[in-house]
Design a protein around this motif. Sequence first.
Motif, PDB file in Angstrom:
ATOM      1  N   ALA A  90       0.830  -1.213   0.000  1.00  0.00           N
ATOM      2  CA  ALA A  90       0.000   0.000   0.000  1.00  0.00           C
ATOM      3  C   ALA A  90       0.864   1.263   0.000  1.00  0.00           C
ATOM      4  O   ALA A  90       0.540   2.259  -0.678  1.00  0.00           O
ATOM      5  CB  ALA A  90      -0.926  -0.008   1.213  1.00  0.00           C
ATOM      6  N   ALA A  91       1.985   1.246   0.740  1.00  0.00           N
ATOM      7  CA  ALA A  91       2.886   2.401   0.775  1.00  0.00           C
ATOM      8  C   ALA A  91       3.445   2.690  -0.615  1.00  0.00           C
ATOM      9  O   ALA A  91       3.606   3.857  -1.005  1.00  0.00           O
ATOM     10  CB  ALA A  91       4.019   2.151   1.764  1.00  0.00           C
ATOM     11  N   SER A  92       3.746   1.624  -1.365  1.00  0.00           N
ATOM     12  CA  SER A  92       4.256   1.836  -2.724  1.00  0.00           C
ATOM     13  C   SER A  92       3.205   2.540  -3.579  1.00  0.00           C
ATOM     14  O   SER A  92       3.535   3.400  -4.405  1.00  0.00           O
ATOM     15  CB  SER A  92       4.662   0.499  -3.360  1.00  0.00           C
ATOM     16  N   GLY A  93       1.911   2.183  -3.373  1.00  0.00           N
ATOM     17  CA  GLY A  93       0.850   2.848  -4.123  1.00  0.00           C
ATOM     18  C   GLY A  93       0.788   4.336  -3.822  1.00  0.00           C
ATOM     19  O   GLY A  93       0.633   5.164  -4.736  1.00  0.00           O
ATOM     20  N   ILE A  94       0.915   4.685  -2.561  1.00  0.00           N
ATOM     21  CA  ILE A  94       0.885   6.099  -2.167  1.00  0.00           C
ATOM     22  C   ILE A  94       2.092   6.844  -2.741  1.00  0.00           C
ATOM     23  O   ILE A  94       1.965   7.949  -3.281  1.00  0.00           O
ATOM     24  CB  ILE A  94       0.861   6.220  -0.634  1.00  0.00           C
ATOM     25  N   VAL A 172      -4.505   1.507  -8.252  1.00  0.00           N
ATOM     26  CA  VAL A 172      -4.830   0.090  -8.010  1.00  0.00           C
ATOM     27  C   VAL A 172      -3.946  -0.500  -6.915  1.00  0.00           C
ATOM     28  O   VAL A 172      -4.313  -1.501  -6.289  1.00  0.00           O
ATOM     29  CB  VAL A 172      -4.698  -0.757  -9.298  1.00  0.00           C
ATOM     30  N   TYR A 173      -2.797   0.117  -6.670  1.00  0.00           N
ATOM     31  CA  TYR A 173      -1.900  -0.389  -5.629  1.00  0.00           C
ATOM     32  C   TYR A 173      -2.355   0.012  -4.222  1.00  0.00           C
ATOM     33  O   TYR A 173      -1.669  -0.309  -3.241  1.00  0.00           O
ATOM     34  CB  TYR A 173      -0.474   0.108  -5.876  1.00  0.00           C
ATOM     35  N   LEU A 174      -3.489   0.686  -4.138  1.00  0.00           N
ATOM     36  CA  LEU A 174      -4.062   1.000  -2.825  1.00  0.00           C
ATOM     37  C   LEU A 174      -5.054  -0.065  -2.368  1.00  0.00           C
ATOM     38  O   LEU A 174      -5.550  -0.011  -1.242  1.00  0.00           O
ATOM     39  CB  LEU A 174      -4.760   2.366  -2.869  1.00  0.00           C
ATOM     40  N   SER A 179      -7.492  -5.229   2.277  1.00  0.00           N
ATOM     41  CA  SER A 179      -7.023  -6.462   2.929  1.00  0.00           C
ATOM     42  C   SER A 179      -6.536  -6.189   4.344  1.00  0.00           C
ATOM     43  O   SER A 179      -6.725  -7.028   5.240  1.00  0.00           O
ATOM     44  CB  SER A 179      -5.892  -7.095   2.100  1.00  0.00           C
ATOM     45  N   ILE A 180      -5.912  -5.031   4.550  1.00  0.00           N
ATOM     46  CA  ILE A 180      -5.426  -4.680   5.889  1.00  0.00           C
ATOM     47  C   ILE A 180      -6.588  -4.628   6.881  1.00  0.00           C
ATOM     48  O   ILE A 180      -6.474  -5.059   8.035  1.00  0.00           O
ATOM     49  CB  ILE A 180      -4.665  -3.334   5.842  1.00  0.00           C
ATOM     50  N   LEU A 181      -7.737  -4.126   6.429  1.00  0.00           N
ATOM     51  CA  LEU A 181      -8.913  -4.046   7.288  1.00  0.00           C
ATOM     52  C   LEU A 181      -9.458  -5.435   7.634  1.00  0.00           C
ATOM     53  O   LEU A 181     -10.113  -5.620   8.667  1.00  0.00           O
ATOM     54  CB  LEU A 181     -10.011  -3.228   6.606  1.00  0.00           C
ATOM     55  N   LEU A 182      -9.181  -6.416   6.774  1.00  0.00           N
ATOM     56  CA  LEU A 182      -9.725  -7.764   6.962  1.00  0.00           C
ATOM     57  C   LEU A 182      -8.771  -8.711   7.680  1.00  0.00           C
ATOM     58  O   LEU A 182      -9.179  -9.802   8.103  1.00  0.00           O
ATOM     59  CB  LEU A 182     -10.096  -8.366   5.598  1.00  0.00           C
ATOM     60  N   VAL A 183      -7.505  -8.334   7.784  1.00  0.00           N
ATOM     61  CA  VAL A 183      -6.490  -9.224   8.356  1.00  0.00           C
ATOM     62  C   VAL A 183      -6.821  -9.664   9.774  1.00  0.00           C
ATOM     63  O   VAL A 183      -6.510 -10.781  10.186  1.00  0.00           O
ATOM     64  CB  VAL A 183      -5.098  -8.546   8.307  1.00  0.00           C
ATOM     65  N   GLY A 184      -7.457  -8.793  10.544  1.00  0.00           N
ATOM     66  CA  GLY A 184      -7.797  -9.140  11.919  1.00  0.00           C
ATOM     67  C   GLY A 184      -8.641 -10.394  12.020  1.00  0.00           C
ATOM     68  O   GLY A 184      -8.543 -11.150  12.995  1.00  0.00           O
TER      69      GLY A 184
END
Length: 424
Positions: A90-94, A172-174, A179-184
């Motif tokens: 995600a950081a690469s997308g930003i 699209v790289y965001l 997925s980060i929200l779903l990892v929990g």
Amino acid sequence: MKIQTGRGTIPLITLIAIWSISALTSLPGLAVSPILGDLTKIFPKATDLDIQMLTSLPSLLIIPFILLGGKLTEKVDFVRILKIGLWLFAASGILYLISNKMWQLIVVSALLGIGSGLIIPLSTGLISKYFVGTYRVKQFGLSSAITNFTLVIATAVTGYLAEVSWHLPFLVYLLPLISILLVGHLKESRSDAAVKPSSQSTAPSGQTAAASIGGRKNRQRQPAVDTGGSKYGIHIKHLLQIMLFYGVTTFIVLAVIFNLSFLMEKHHFSSGNSGLMISLFFLAIMAPGFCLDKIVDELKERTKAYSLLSMAVGLALIWIAPIEWLIIPGCILVGLGYGVIQPMLYDKTTHTALPQKATMALAFVMMMNYLAILLYPFIIDFLQNLFHTQSQEFPFIFNLLITIATFFWAYLRRDTFLFNDQLK
């Protein structure tokens, strides 16, 4: 809603989290494709080496970090590895969105390769952790379908966004943020103990009572794994066979991705037509994933051989006739064959390693996909120079010959570990 795993159930949200990881594996490098033709205009001082690094660096770094990610899962909580990879992705997308110099884009491409490399083995490793038996085969098929469906949609979206601004395709790289929200939800179910035993013993429709009893037994324990007595917990010989076969089959289908547009251009088709054909190819790869368990149950030990036959017929149709009504079924047949083989190789890999080593084994196999992508242009170029030809048909003829040879190998060896896909 609860999802059957073959040994109990997991929440639907956990399965969605797993699927979200599968959707990300097709994205690395995708956003650069629609702006390749404009890079020299955007960055007039950029050299050919700069552009090559921008396109190939993610794949180069994905390979070692796939292996590192697989190895780390043996010692570190896989959710932690997943979070690190997703945040880097995600950081690469930003950073892509705010980069305005070629060297910045190259550095961010390296970050993308590292992040995606860490999560790619977990896209299949998570399925091996949660599912067993026919349930695992079905999920590998769905995972492959999701990956290729995302690729088709993202390709169309990035192409449209590139017409607005060269920065926008990097949006699209965001997607890893979802997925980060779903990892929990993966963390809540990460241990085998968290897979809840099924409260019902109802067999799927068409199964007998005896099959239902067999299903309850399967839920109580994992299938036996043959590691060949290896001290590494992985059957090395079987794993190498799978890696070789996956590398060869991936190399075969790359002719459609890399060379179809050049072949169609030679026959005066528009770029839009070639884009449509390649989209149909990826959709065909996706299709078997929705009924993979039924396909394998029907074809059994002939599954991979018939899939190769489909690929061979498809390549022959593309080669022999420069007309759309033959190229279209050709692309579809190649895609259908590969769409069966790819997820079945992932499932076969899980039978070569102990459960705690399965993700590592899958990492080695998935590495072959990116290795084939990296080597394909160099191998084809070398062979064309060797045979003194620049024919646009050459890649299809050469790959057709490889496919036919591999088909006979698969058919004659259909009762061996690599090719026998009978569902237990």
